[in-house]
Scaffold this motif. Structure first.
Motif, PDB file in Angstrom:
ATOM      1  N   HIS A 105       1.137  -1.232  -0.611  1.00 46.99           N
ATOM      2  CA  HIS A 105       0.101   0.161   0.138  1.00 46.99           C
ATOM      3  C   HIS A 105       0.473   1.392   0.236  1.00 46.99           C
ATOM      4  CE1 HIS A 105      -3.893  -1.722   0.297  1.00 46.99           C
ATOM      5  NE2 HIS A 105      -3.066  -2.579   1.424  1.00 46.99           N
ATOM      6  N   HIS A 112      -9.357  -5.497  -2.380  1.00 55.27           N
ATOM      7  CA  HIS A 112      -9.460  -4.179  -1.789  1.00 55.27           C
ATOM      8  C   HIS A 112     -10.578  -3.645  -2.605  1.00 55.27           C
ATOM      9  CE1 HIS A 112      -7.386  -2.706   1.723  1.00 55.27           C
ATOM     10  NE2 HIS A 112      -6.540  -3.606   1.212  1.00 55.27           N
ATOM     11  N   HIS A 142      -8.167  -0.692   8.592  1.00 53.77           N
ATOM     12  CA  HIS A 142      -7.331  -0.312   6.813  1.00 53.77           C
ATOM     13  C   HIS A 142      -8.527  -0.506   5.898  1.00 53.77           C
ATOM     14  CE1 HIS A 142      -5.019  -1.997   4.207  1.00 53.77           C
ATOM     15  NE2 HIS A 142      -5.926  -3.070   4.406  1.00 53.77           N
ATOM     16  N   HIS A 143      -9.630  -0.633   5.657  1.00 50.47           N
ATOM     17  CA  HIS A 143     -10.249  -0.629   4.127  1.00 50.47           C
ATOM     18  C   HIS A 143     -10.708   0.260   4.137  1.00 50.47           C
ATOM     19  CE1 HIS A 143     -10.742  -4.541   2.061  1.00 50.47           C
ATOM     20  NE2 HIS A 143     -10.256  -5.179   3.552  1.00 50.47           N
ATOM     21  N   PRO A 187      -6.640   2.548   3.312  1.00 50.58           N
ATOM     22  CA  PRO A 187      -5.090   1.942   3.205  1.00 50.58           C
ATOM     23  C   PRO A 187      -3.974   2.244   3.340  1.00 50.58           C
ATOM     24  CG  PRO A 187      -6.702   1.246   1.363  1.00 50.58           C
ATOM     25  CD  PRO A 187      -7.274   2.708   1.719  1.00 50.58           C
TER      26      PRO A 187
END
Length: 240
Positions: A68, A106, A222-223, A226
């Motif tokens: 990321h 993702h 986190h989603h 990211p």
């Protein structure tokens, strides 16, 4: 102009933490494989196994942050180099393959197009089997197998201690799956808060760190963003 100075301290902390995880893994790995007499000191051997398992989870998380770009913001070459090193130490995984699949995760989280979703299966065993088939291929088989043979040739009668690499990698994969994939993305009666099809397990920060470097306890966070490195995931909820 202000984004760079704000990111530099975060990048420094991420680098120091990543370097610490790699150094601790290497030190414990060498000590366990080459010097530890597990038969004479079973308690120490178990502690080494648990420590290497947790540090192996950390290796994967380092690579995950590198995917990321949050390990070294603005430095894709350094992210790729660090990610490749971490994945090689973990189990010889392909950096390129994992980047492609993780980005697909993702984009399509919790759908049939999500490579981590297990084709909609709810059972953890079948889902884990799909998880392993997705990421463990011939490359990983030959890397782990070749390393095992090489260690056996070098160590002679001590060859069973190669298990201090293979076993932690396998146990870490279960830990990553349960806390980083199954619990956050399983379908249940509680549903999901938004289109990311992800939930945070709401465990405390210490337990979240021990289980999956915060990617279980703060998976939804986190989603949502990211680009936040693993060690900063508890911060938004703490502020709230």
């Amino acid at each position: 102009m202000t984004e760079g100075p704000r990111r530099r301290p975060h990048s420094l902390v991420s680098g120091l933490l990543a370097g610490s995880v790699v150094l601790c893994w290497l030190t414990l790995h060498v000590a366990a494989v080459w010097h530890l007499d597990a038969a004479a000191r079973p308690g120490l051997a178990l502690a080494a196994l648990l420590g290497l398992t947790w540090l192996s989870v950390g290796l994967f998380i380092i690579a995950h942050d590198a995917m990321h770009g949050s390990l070294a913001p603005g430095r894709p070459g350094l992210n790729a180099a660090a990610g490749r090193l971490a994945l090689t130490l973990y189990a010889g995984f392909s950096w390129r393959k994992l980047v492609v699949k993780h980005m697909a995760h993702h984009r399509h989280a919790g759908t049939e197009r999500d490579p981590d979703f297990g084709h909609g299966r709810r059972g953890p065993v079948a889902w884990y089997a799909d998880f392993v088939r997705t990421y463990f291929g011939w490359r990983e088989f030959f890397v782990l197998g070749g390393a095992t043979i090489l260690y056996a040739l070098l160590l002679g009668p001590r060859w069973p201690y190669v298990g201090f690499w293979v076993a932690p990698s396998l146990l870490a994969s279960i830990q990553l799956f349960v806390f980083g994939t199954f619990l956050p993305h399983r379908r249940g009666d509680d549903g999901f808060p938004d289109r990311h099809n992800a939930r945070s397990t709401r465990m405390g920060a210490p337990l979240s760190l021990l289980t999956c470097f915060h990617f279980g306890g703060y998976h939804h966070e986190h989603h949502l963003d990211p680009s936040v490195p693993w060690w900063r995931l508890p911060a938004p909820r703490a502020r709230a």
